[in-house]
Design an enzyme around this catalytic site. Structure first.
Site, mmCIF file in Angstrom:
data_model
loop_
_atom_site.group_PDB
_atom_site.id
_atom_site.type_symbol
_atom_site.label_atom_id
_atom_site.label_comp_id
_atom_site.label_asym_id
_atom_site.label_seq_id
_atom_site.Cartn_x
_atom_site.Cartn_y
_atom_site.Cartn_z
ATOM 1 N N GLU A 287 -5.585 -5.300 10.338
ATOM 2 C CA GLU A 287 -4.563 -4.268 10.537
ATOM 3 C C GLU A 287 -4.839 -3.515 11.836
ATOM 4 O O GLU A 287 -5.593 -2.516 11.827
ATOM 5 C CB GLU A 287 -4.604 -3.262 9.386
ATOM 6 C CG GLU A 287 -4.259 -3.836 8.047
ATOM 7 C CD GLU A 287 -3.605 -2.774 7.168
ATOM 8 O OE1 GLU A 287 -2.461 -2.986 6.759
ATOM 9 O OE2 GLU A 287 -4.221 -1.731 6.927
ATOM 10 N N GLU B 234 -6.780 4.630 7.886
ATOM 11 C CA GLU B 234 -6.475 6.046 7.641
ATOM 12 C C GLU B 234 -7.680 6.745 7.009
ATOM 13 O O GLU B 234 -7.873 7.950 7.197
ATOM 14 C CB GLU B 234 -5.215 6.179 6.769
ATOM 15 C CG GLU B 234 -3.962 5.890 7.601
ATOM 16 C CD GLU B 234 -2.754 5.462 6.809
ATOM 17 O OE1 GLU B 234 -2.764 5.525 5.569
ATOM 18 O OE2 GLU B 234 -1.776 5.026 7.455
ATOM 19 N N HIS C 277 -9.594 1.084 4.910
ATOM 20 C CA HIS C 277 -8.310 1.328 5.572
ATOM 21 C C HIS C 277 -8.503 2.292 6.752
ATOM 22 O O HIS C 277 -9.253 3.261 6.658
ATOM 23 C CB HIS C 277 -7.291 1.898 4.578
ATOM 24 C CG HIS C 277 -5.901 1.851 5.120
ATOM 25 N ND1 HIS C 277 -5.444 2.769 6.032
ATOM 26 C CD2 HIS C 277 -4.885 0.972 4.917
ATOM 27 C CE1 HIS C 277 -4.189 2.458 6.364
ATOM 28 N NE2 HIS C 277 -3.833 1.362 5.700
ATOM 29 N N SER D 55 3.282 -2.468 10.241
ATOM 30 C CA SER D 55 4.725 -2.471 10.516
ATOM 31 C C SER D 55 5.457 -3.729 10.035
ATOM 32 O O SER D 55 6.466 -4.120 10.639
ATOM 33 C CB SER D 55 4.983 -2.265 12.017
ATOM 34 O OG SER D 55 4.566 -0.982 12.401
ATOM 35 N N LYS E 4 0.013 4.322 -0.309
ATOM 36 C CA LYS E 4 -0.630 5.522 0.256
ATOM 37 C C LYS E 4 -0.340 6.737 -0.659
ATOM 38 O O LYS E 4 -0.344 6.588 -1.873
ATOM 39 C CB LYS E 4 -0.148 5.770 1.685
ATOM 40 C CG LYS E 4 -0.174 4.498 2.532
ATOM 41 C CD LYS E 4 0.123 4.733 3.971
ATOM 42 C CE LYS E 4 0.201 3.406 4.685
ATOM 43 N NZ LYS E 4 0.153 3.504 6.108
ATOM 44 N N ASN F 21 0.865 -1.188 0.000
ATOM 45 C CA ASN F 21 0.000 0.000 0.000
ATOM 46 C C ASN F 21 0.901 1.238 0.000
ATOM 47 O O ASN F 21 1.507 1.557 1.011
ATOM 48 C CB ASN F 21 -0.893 -0.029 1.252
ATOM 49 C CG ASN F 21 -1.727 1.230 1.387
ATOM 50 O OD1 ASN F 21 -1.855 2.017 0.444
ATOM 51 N ND2 ASN F 21 -2.306 1.424 2.562
ATOM 52 N N GLY G 159 2.525 1.704 11.048
ATOM 53 C CA GLY G 159 3.586 2.721 11.063
ATOM 54 C C GLY G 159 4.277 2.907 12.404
ATOM 55 O O GLY G 159 5.085 3.821 12.555
HETATM 56 C C1 PEP Z 1 -0.889 0.098 6.072
HETATM 57 O O1 PEP Z 1 -1.050 1.313 6.150
HETATM 58 O O2 PEP Z 1 -1.714 -0.610 5.475
HETATM 59 C C2 PEP Z 1 0.292 -0.491 6.691
HETATM 60 C C3 PEP Z 1 0.283 -1.757 6.919
HETATM 61 O O3 PEP Z 1 1.330 0.391 6.982
HETATM 62 P P1 PEP Z 1 2.759 0.046 7.625
HETATM 63 O O4 PEP Z 1 3.252 -1.247 7.020
HETATM 64 O O5 PEP Z 1 3.617 1.204 7.252
HETATM 65 O O6 PEP Z 1 2.543 -0.093 9.100
#
Ligand code: PEP
Length: 253
Positions: free
Chosen positions: A170, A103, A101, A214, A13, A11, A176
């Site tokens: 998630e 976000e 998601h 992460s 973003k 992803n 992050g």
């Molecule tokens: C995400 O935003 O879907 C995600 C998994 O981000 P990160 O791997 O940076 O934690």
């Protein structure tokens, strides 16, 4: 026999310009060379809307597949400034879409809207990567399972077939942050979710369940012990071909 194909989904973003196709080319060449394992996994990358059309044309018929990161919930076309419909996404040649998601949920997208998006995306023959996950406070208050149940039941309709929906667990507190659930904790949640979805949505096909939050080339060593997982949704580490390839390499080491 259950399909054991693993998914490595990136992803991006709000990242990427037209020249960023080179990152995908390097990943694609790696997959081609990875004769030992490349039949065991699929790679999908979700760049921003601005790159969907050019990337989907450039990588048509290649190993790597392209996904969108969101869509509008109604109509093919309409007076919705700044919005993009699943119909328009499908017309770029893209076949996958990330929905729900955290976000976007944080910006006000609720279960009701996500339900409409999932339904319209499926109607437009897009494969949905549906994100769920509890936040830090909910985890602290031991609300993880009730939150996940609510997110699933308020979005997925009975009778949905899981050949076109992948669920990505998630935890919001992990995205992050460099913090991930322990393998034991994650295994419990993954087993619970698979059973719960099968029972409630009554699909004959086992849902695919990914973990996201992460994931990087080191953490993957811990996560790969959770055999029930069908793959990973990768944010930050998917913007570098080296990091992304190392995750796949370390998973199969
Ligand atoms: C995400 O935003 O879907 C995600 C998994 O981000 P990160 O791997 O940076 O934690």
């Amino acid at each position: 026999m259950a399909d054991r194909t693993k998914y490595f989904i990136g992803n991006w973003k709000m990242f990427g310009l037209s020249g960023s196709y080179k990152i995908l080319e390097r990943i694609n060449s790696f997959i081609q060379r990875d004769k030992k394992n490349n039949k065991k996994y699929k790679v999908i990358i979700a760049p921003p809307f601005t790159l969907l059309d050019s990337f989907s044309k450039r990588f048509k018929g290649k190993k790597i597949k392209i996904a969108a990161q969101n869509c509008y919930e109604k109509d093919n076309f309409g007076a919705h400034t700044g919005s993009i419909s699943p119909f328009m996404i499908k017309k770029t040649g893209v076949n996958f879409i990330i929905l729900g998601h955290s976000e976007n949920r944080a910006l006000g997208e609720d279960d009701k809207v996500i339900k409409l998006k999932v339904s319209l995306a499926i109607k437009n023959k897009l494969n949905v990567i549906f994100c769920i996950g509890e936040n830090k406070k909910e985890k602290k208050n031991k609300q993880t399972l009730p939150v996940l149940k609510r997110q699933i039941l308020s979005v997925l309709k009975k009778g949905y077939k899981f050949n076109n929906i992948i669920i990505a667990y998630e935890p919001v507190w992990s995205i992050g942050s460099g913090r991930v659930p322990s393998p034991v904790e994650l295994k419990k949640i993954v087993i619970f979710l698979k059973k719960f979805v099968n029972k409630k949505i009554k699909s004959k096909i086992q849902p695919k369940l990914l973990y996201g939050g992460s994931v990087d080339k080191k953490i993957i060593y811990n996560l790969k012990s959770v055999r029930e997982l069908d793959g990973f949704l990768i944010g930050g580490a998917s913007k570098s071909s080296k990091n992304f390839i190392d995750i796949i390499k370390n998973f199969y080491k």
